[in-house]
Design a protein around this motif. Structure first.
Motif, short mmCIF file in Angstrom:
data_model
loop_
_atom_site.label_atom_id
_atom_site.label_comp_id
_atom_site.label_asym_id
_atom_site.label_seq_id
_atom_site.Cartn_x
_atom_site.Cartn_y
_atom_site.Cartn_z
N ALA A 114 0.83 -1.21 0.00
CA ALA A 114 0.00 0.00 0.00
C ALA A 114 0.86 1.25 0.00
N VAL A 115 1.93 1.25 0.80
CA VAL A 115 2.82 2.42 0.86
C VAL A 115 3.54 2.60 -0.47
N ARG A 116 4.00 1.52 -1.06
CA ARG A 116 4.71 1.64 -2.33
C ARG A 116 3.79 2.14 -3.44
N HIS A 141 9.59 -8.22 1.89
CA HIS A 141 9.34 -7.62 0.58
C HIS A 141 10.33 -6.50 0.28
N GLY A 142 11.58 -6.75 0.63
CA GLY A 142 12.64 -5.77 0.36
C GLY A 142 12.88 -4.76 1.46
N HIS A 162 -4.43 3.36 1.19
CA HIS A 162 -4.10 2.94 -0.18
C HIS A 162 -4.62 3.99 -1.16
N PRO A 163 -3.90 4.28 -2.22
CA PRO A 163 -4.35 5.32 -3.16
C PRO A 163 -5.65 4.99 -3.87
N ALA A 164 -6.08 3.73 -3.83
CA ALA A 164 -7.37 3.37 -4.43
C ALA A 164 -8.55 3.72 -3.52
N PRO A 204 5.87 5.81 -3.88
CA PRO A 204 6.98 5.01 -4.43
C PRO A 204 8.33 5.54 -3.96
N GLY A 205 9.20 4.61 -3.59
CA GLY A 205 10.54 4.99 -3.19
C GLY A 205 10.69 5.36 -1.73
#
Length: 216
Positions: free
Chosen positions: A19-21, A44-45, A95-97, A25-26
């Motif tokens: 959700a944050v990505r 997840h990285g 979330h942006p949605a 992003p970044g």
């Protein structure tokens, strides 16, 4: 933008990472978890940098507690505050949605995942988790530490008490009250108030303990 620290490296944390990505992003993401075996791992990285007791020492960061159950989130928040984390560091993740109308309010530390719908005059408290595709209609109030699983639908004016847990696809008729720490089972249909601390299941939803006694 300050780094974001996710406390508790479970399934919800993985969802929050995505959700944050999607929204930012970044962004610098870090994870803390009290399981020593997770130290030096990655989610997840996002690196697992230590236990929850280390958050205050990380400096100018934001924090979101990613435990799936409200009672556990409350304990983690209390521990973070006792260790020196400031309440103002708790981040809200949307979330942006998700579209949040201007007349709705979401408290610090809460998480709203993709597909959540808020219609009008909805209040979501602090450290609430709202899973995908939940519908919160007009004048709904969700108190601190509540958990609404995927697909939950709340009619207008419903009040969800602190640390209550609503299972996947549960539906609640308008104007009802769900008490603190109560549990509503998956796919249940609630048509009357659910008292604090009780677990109700079924269609229509009934007290699960009482139903089992009657069946025996």
């Amino acid at each position: 933008m300050r780094p974001l620290v996710l406390a508790a490296a479970g399934g919800l944390a993985r969802e929050v990472v995505e959700a944050v990505r999607a929204a930012q992003p970044g962004r610098d993401l870090r994870v803390v978890d009290d399981d020593p075996a997770r130290r030096g791992d990655a989610l997840h990285g996002a690196p697992v940098v230590g236990g929850t007791e280390t958050v205050a020492a990380l400096g100018d960061v934001e924090v979101v507690v990613c435990a799936g159950h409200g009672a556990v989130r409350r304990r983690l928040v209390d521990r973070l505050l006792a260790s020196g984390v400031d309440r103002r560091q708790f981040a809200t993740i949307v979330h942006p949605a998700v579209s949040v109308p201007v007349n709705c309010r979401i408290g610090a530390g809460s998480v709203l995942l993709a597909g959540v719908v808020l219609t009008s005059d909805v209040v979501v408290g602090e450290h609430v988790v709202v899973m995908p595709n939940v519908t919160l209609t007009h004048d709904v109030v969700v108190d601190d530490y509540a958990t609404l699983c995927a697909g939950v639908s709340l009619g207008g004016g419903v009040r969800v008490g602190p640390a209550a847990y609503l299972g996947m696809n549960a539906a609640v008729r308008q104007g009802l009250r769900i008490g603190a720490g109560a549990t509503l089972g998956m796919a249940a249909a609630l048509i009357k108030d659910l008292p604090a601390g009780e677990t109700w299941t079924g269609v229509p939803a009934r007290n699960a303990t009482a139903t089992m006694r009657q069946a025996s």
